[in-house]
Motif scaffolding. Sequence first.
Motif, PDB file in Angstrom:
ATOM      1  N   GLU A  52     -13.881  -1.577   6.862  1.00  0.00           N
ATOM      2  CA  GLU A  52     -13.139  -0.392   6.407  1.00  0.00           C
ATOM      3  C   GLU A  52     -13.944   0.392   5.379  1.00  0.00           C
ATOM      4  OE1 GLU A  52     -10.509  -3.208   8.269  1.00  0.00           O
ATOM      5  OE2 GLU A  52     -11.835  -3.473   6.537  1.00  0.00           O
ATOM      6  N   LEU A  85      -5.165  -0.160   5.444  1.00  0.00           N
ATOM      7  CA  LEU A  85      -6.136  -0.264   4.358  1.00  0.00           C
ATOM      8  C   LEU A  85      -7.078   0.928   4.355  1.00  0.00           C
ATOM      9  CD1 LEU A  85      -7.543  -1.782   2.056  1.00  0.00           C
ATOM     10  CD2 LEU A  85      -8.851  -3.043   3.803  1.00  0.00           C
ATOM     11  N   GLU A 105      -9.641  -5.681  -1.867  1.00  0.00           N
ATOM     12  CA  GLU A 105     -10.183  -5.014  -0.682  1.00  0.00           C
ATOM     13  C   GLU A 105     -10.090  -3.492  -0.814  1.00  0.00           C
ATOM     14  OE1 GLU A 105      -9.250  -8.528   2.623  1.00  0.00           O
ATOM     15  OE2 GLU A 105      -7.832  -6.869   2.343  1.00  0.00           O
ATOM     16  N   LEU A 106      -8.973  -3.011  -1.321  1.00  0.00           N
ATOM     17  CA  LEU A 106      -8.814  -1.567  -1.512  1.00  0.00           C
ATOM     18  C   LEU A 106      -9.792  -1.047  -2.557  1.00  0.00           C
ATOM     19  CD1 LEU A 106      -7.377   1.123  -1.069  1.00  0.00           C
ATOM     20  CD2 LEU A 106      -5.629   0.384  -2.714  1.00  0.00           C
ATOM     21  N   LYS A 107      -9.891  -1.751  -3.663  1.00  0.00           N
ATOM     22  CA  LYS A 107     -10.811  -1.310  -4.718  1.00  0.00           C
ATOM     23  C   LYS A 107     -12.261  -1.360  -4.235  1.00  0.00           C
ATOM     24  CE  LYS A 107      -8.900  -3.971  -7.954  1.00  0.00           C
ATOM     25  NZ  LYS A 107      -8.660  -4.576  -9.303  1.00  0.00           N
ATOM     26  N   LEU A 141       0.827  -1.207   0.000  1.00  0.00           N
ATOM     27  CA  LEU A 141       0.000   0.000   0.000  1.00  0.00           C
ATOM     28  C   LEU A 141       0.864   1.260   0.000  1.00  0.00           C
ATOM     29  CD1 LEU A 141      -2.782  -1.060   2.548  1.00  0.00           C
ATOM     30  CD2 LEU A 141      -2.893  -1.068   0.030  1.00  0.00           C
ATOM     31  N   HIS A 171      -9.731   7.702  -2.324  1.00  0.00           N
ATOM     32  CA  HIS A 171     -11.145   7.502  -2.637  1.00  0.00           C
ATOM     33  C   HIS A 171     -11.694   8.431  -3.714  1.00  0.00           C
ATOM     34  CE1 HIS A 171     -12.098  10.942   0.006  1.00  0.00           C
ATOM     35  NE2 HIS A 171     -13.324  10.901  -0.471  1.00  0.00           N
ATOM     36  N   THR A 194      -5.310   4.262   3.382  1.00  0.00           N
ATOM     37  CA  THR A 194      -4.966   4.235   1.961  1.00  0.00           C
ATOM     38  C   THR A 194      -6.208   4.475   1.113  1.00  0.00           C
ATOM     39  OG1 THR A 194      -3.124   2.703   2.327  1.00  0.00           O
ATOM     40  CG2 THR A 194      -4.011   2.822   0.094  1.00  0.00           C
ATOM     41  N   ALA A 195      -7.301   3.826   1.467  1.00  0.00           N
ATOM     42  CA  ALA A 195      -8.561   4.032   0.752  1.00  0.00           C
ATOM     43  C   ALA A 195      -9.028   5.475   0.866  1.00  0.00           C
ATOM     44  CB  ALA A 195      -9.624   3.078   1.289  1.00  0.00           C
ATOM     45  N   CYS A 217     -13.333  -0.783  -1.182  1.00  0.00           N
ATOM     46  CA  CYS A 217     -13.562   0.402  -0.341  1.00  0.00           C
ATOM     47  C   CYS A 217     -13.882   1.627  -1.197  1.00  0.00           C
ATOM     48  CB  CYS A 217     -12.341   0.677   0.529  1.00  0.00           C
ATOM     49  SG  CYS A 217     -12.088  -0.516   1.862  1.00  0.00           S
TER      50      CYS A 217
END
Length: 315
Positions: free
Chosen positions: A268, A186, A244-246, A126, A194, A189-190, A248
């Motif tokens: 998250e 996470l 998971e990031l995408k 990340l 965003h 970073t999101a 969010c």
Amino acid sequence: MKYIETFREGERVNGILLCKYKQSAVTKNGKPYENLILQDKTGTLDAKIWDPDSQGIDGFETLDYICVVGDVTSFQGALQLNVKRVRRAQPGEYDPKDFLPVSSRDIGAMYEELEGYINTIQNPWLKKLLSGFFLEDKEFAGRFKAHSAAKSVHHGFIGGLLEHTLAVTGLCEAFCRQYPILNRDLLLTAAMFHDIGKLEELSGFPANDYTDAGQLLGHIVIGTEWIGEHMRKISGFPKRLGNELKHCILAHHGELEFGSPKKPALIEAVALHFADNMDSKMETLKEAFSSVPEGNTEWLGYHRFLESNIRKTGV
């Protein structure tokens, strides 16, 4: 130059402003008039030309700099300009920097604060992804500092995207202290990623309007695709973490009817949605109250974005 933030009811205005918006309309009695939104670097002001065919009303269009003579009035607790005369301003009569709204906060200091958050990220994947955008790509950083977060609802000014992103990241940091179950790396970073799709969804100033990609795709899809492209350039980037990031980002508007392709399925994603919604609502109210005279606690009328009648509280 007299700025919009200093206008008071009963004053006569004679100066140059940017015409941010112009639309012809008709009264209930069938009489034509013009709806305007005028702008300088301190804010915007609703304006009306009640007699557009009268002498002294010259032709002009949206995004023209115009010399305006009018009276400041009040409507439902907010100031409005009743335009009596108007003409296009000529080059040399104005400096465009006086008419572009800018964050009240120092943009350089805000970006340093954002970089500080990046430096606290422990997950190497990340951190590398964030660094590739915010620290290593100077063109991206320059655009991010200068962009707005919205056309008109909230943070619609130079530095607005940065200010909103920083606020959302700060709220997410607070959530992590309150709820240790959250994956801080996470979530933060999101939060920082965003809204990066806004760089392609909205054009730069002075237009600050939706682009073709913005109309067809929207910032959530644009940002998710952009991040996915960068992930694929990082050899070995974990697929599960990437999804998971995408997720969010895809779910940060919370509901399908509010533009999220997915509803939050990770804790998250829920936290990011609440942080984004909180800051956008607070800024929307702050901007709605900015043109209300000091001490005015009258009801301001129905606010279509907040879906409620609003007013300021007393001291």
